[in-house]
Design a protein around this motif. Structure first.
Motif, short mmCIF file in Angstrom:
data_model
loop_
_atom_site.label_atom_id
_atom_site.label_comp_id
_atom_site.label_asym_id
_atom_site.label_seq_id
_atom_site.Cartn_x
_atom_site.Cartn_y
_atom_site.Cartn_z
N LEU A 173 5.48 5.05 2.13
CA LEU A 173 5.12 6.07 1.12
C LEU A 173 5.75 7.26 0.86
O LEU A 173 6.35 7.42 -0.06
CB LEU A 173 3.57 6.67 1.71
CG LEU A 173 3.00 7.51 0.91
CD1 LEU A 173 1.43 7.38 1.44
CD2 LEU A 173 3.11 9.01 0.79
N VAL A 174 6.56 7.75 2.00
CA VAL A 174 7.51 8.73 1.82
C VAL A 174 8.53 8.30 1.25
O VAL A 174 9.23 9.09 0.25
CB VAL A 174 7.66 9.56 3.18
CG1 VAL A 174 8.82 10.38 3.15
CG2 VAL A 174 6.50 10.11 3.70
N ALA A 214 0.20 11.85 1.87
CA ALA A 214 1.60 11.87 2.70
C ALA A 214 1.48 12.60 4.19
O ALA A 214 1.75 11.69 4.87
CB ALA A 214 2.65 12.56 1.92
N PRO A 215 0.97 13.54 4.36
CA PRO A 215 0.98 14.19 5.67
C PRO A 215 0.08 13.21 6.65
O PRO A 215 0.46 12.97 7.69
CB PRO A 215 0.60 15.53 5.31
CG PRO A 215 0.70 15.97 4.10
CD PRO A 215 0.59 14.92 3.34
N GLY A 216 -1.15 12.53 6.08
CA GLY A 216 -1.94 11.89 6.87
C GLY A 216 -1.23 10.62 7.31
O GLY A 216 -1.35 9.97 8.36
N ALA A 217 -0.52 10.01 6.33
CA ALA A 217 0.21 8.77 6.47
C ALA A 217 1.33 8.80 7.56
O ALA A 217 1.40 8.01 8.39
CB ALA A 217 0.86 8.11 5.27
N ILE A 277 0.77 -1.06 0.03
CA ILE A 277 -0.15 0.13 0.09
C ILE A 277 0.94 1.49 -0.07
O ILE A 277 0.70 2.15 -0.71
CB ILE A 277 -0.94 -0.08 1.32
CG1 ILE A 277 -1.91 -1.06 1.13
CG2 ILE A 277 -1.60 1.10 1.14
CD1 ILE A 277 -2.70 -1.43 2.29
N GLY A 278 2.03 1.19 0.78
CA GLY A 278 2.74 2.51 1.17
C GLY A 278 3.50 2.64 -0.42
O GLY A 278 3.66 3.72 -0.49
N MET A 285 9.13 5.82 -1.00
CA MET A 285 9.02 5.74 -2.39
C MET A 285 8.79 6.97 -3.01
O MET A 285 9.19 7.05 -4.26
CB MET A 285 7.70 4.70 -2.48
CG MET A 285 7.48 4.15 -3.86
SD MET A 285 8.96 3.02 -4.34
CE MET A 285 8.34 2.49 -6.14
N ARG A 286 8.13 7.84 -2.56
CA ARG A 286 7.77 9.27 -3.06
C ARG A 286 9.08 9.91 -3.50
O ARG A 286 9.24 10.57 -4.65
CB ARG A 286 6.76 10.04 -2.33
CG ARG A 286 6.61 11.43 -2.85
CD ARG A 286 5.71 12.30 -1.65
NE ARG A 286 5.39 13.54 -2.32
CZ ARG A 286 6.43 14.64 -2.40
NH1 ARG A 286 7.36 14.39 -1.71
NH2 ARG A 286 5.95 15.85 -2.90
N ASN A 287 9.93 9.96 -2.29
CA ASN A 287 11.17 10.91 -2.59
C ASN A 287 11.99 10.18 -3.39
O ASN A 287 12.70 10.73 -4.42
CB ASN A 287 11.78 11.07 -1.38
CG ASN A 287 11.08 11.87 -0.39
OD1 ASN A 287 10.09 12.66 -0.63
ND2 ASN A 287 11.39 11.58 1.04
N SER A 288 12.02 8.89 -3.67
CA SER A 288 12.87 8.13 -4.38
C SER A 288 12.27 8.45 -5.98
O SER A 288 13.23 8.56 -6.85
CB SER A 288 12.95 6.68 -4.08
OG SER A 288 13.89 6.02 -4.96
#
Length: 325
Positions: A208-209, A137-140, A116-117, A211-214
């Motif tokens: 999540l964070v 992202a902030p919620g997670a 999921i993340g 994977m997002r930044n990568s």
């Protein structure tokens, strides 16, 4: 092969260092479990019987280096001695009985949170600046910041006590004889819902964070621009080209989280009275069962090191540059 052998040597050295700390910490505490057990019960034994009982549980009155050699021998032969709390069971028997329940929680929650993340992080990066990226992202991360104890107690209070949708604890219905029947399997899965969900919620934000930044760092690469110019579909470009190459940091985070979840599941298992390694460790700590505590800590160490070694193997599979190096 040289890379793998070098990493394997590092993990062996790390395991020996962890085993050494595991040996020293309980022995730096005053007293021993045998004295504590008889002091609490008010039982009196002759000195020779007490010494024989200490020898039975492996508390030898010999110099510390000799004790350490005996301990290393027991670690590498996986003969962890008798459990004080669950006597006459051995530590191996107690841990083997509890291990499948923790594996069910840890693997299910970690794989769920990782999937999921990572998918959510991929979407947030691909549509960065959008509504999902701004709020998801902030919620997670807010969920990740909540301690597992608070999440477990809130979930237990809401879904088990108030709404009565899910059981309040244990791993299966005590009225059932645990077999491989459909009723037993359904009972185990039904009782695992709340522990798995509370453990997964604490991990999704980190994946999540990561994977997002990568992915954001890769979106400006030439092969992404070339894929767009070739007219590749948005789904193929996002998942096969961008997400696949952004997985390496997420895999490292996943491997490191496995060992942490083995320790973090202690709180969840105690709250839900779940008979896994975490709850067993809690019982060992309250009864000062040093052999059991040492065995559980060795399990956690092996889980962390094995997961990181598996991540190194996945690196070679995912990244062809390591295969050519």
């Amino acid at each position: 092969m040289v890379f793998l052998l070098r990493r394997l040597g590092f993990y062996v050295a790390a395991f020996i260092a962890a085993a050494t700390f595991n040996f020293l910490i309980p022995r730096l505490m005053p007293g021993n479990p045998i004295d504590t057990m008889f002091a609490q019960s008010g039982t009196v034994l002759p000195p020779e019987s007490l010494e024989a009982l200490k020898a039975t549980f492996g508390f030898l009155d010999v110099p510390l280096p000799i004790q350490y050699l005996h301990y290393l021998g027991s670690v590498f032969t996986w003969d962890l001695g008798l459990s004080v709390k669950f006597y006459p069971l051995t530590v191996n028997q107690v841990l083997v009985r509890a291990l499948p329940w923790t594996l069910l929680l840890v693997l299910t929650s970690s794989l769920t949170a990782f999937t999921i993340g990572s998918l959510a992080g991929t979407r947030a990066a691909w549509r960065r600046g959008g509504a999902f990226d701004s709020f998801g992202a902030p919620g997670a991360l807010m969920l990740q910041a909540v301690p597992p104890l608070v999440t477990s107690l809130l979930a237990l209070s809401l879904f088990s006590i108030s709404l009565k949708w899910l059981p309040t604890g244990f791993a299966w219905d005590p009225m059932l004889d645990l077999t491989w029947s459909w009723a037993s399997v359904w009972s185990v899965l039904y009782h695992a819902v709340l522990p798995v969900v509370t453990l997964a919620l604490a991990q999704i934000g980190g994946y999540l964070v990561t994977m997002r930044n990568s992915m954001i760092n890769l979106l400006g690469e030439d092969y992404i621009t070339l894929g767009m110019a070739k007219g590749l579909t948005d789904r193929r470009l996002r998942l096969v080209y961008a997400a696949y190459n952004a997985l390496l940091p997420a895999l490292t985070s996943f491997a490191m989280s496995l060992g942490a979840v083995f320790g973090g599941s202690l709180v969840t298992e105690v709250v839900f009275n779940y008979p896994g390694l975490g709850y067993t460790l809690y019982e060992g700590i309250t009864s000062r069962d040093y052999p059991l505590i040492q065995g559980q800590l060795m399990i956690m160490t092996l889980a962390m090191l094995s997961a990181n070694f598996a991540a190194d193997l996945l690196y070679i599979i995912v990244d062809p540059r390591l295969r050519r190096a």
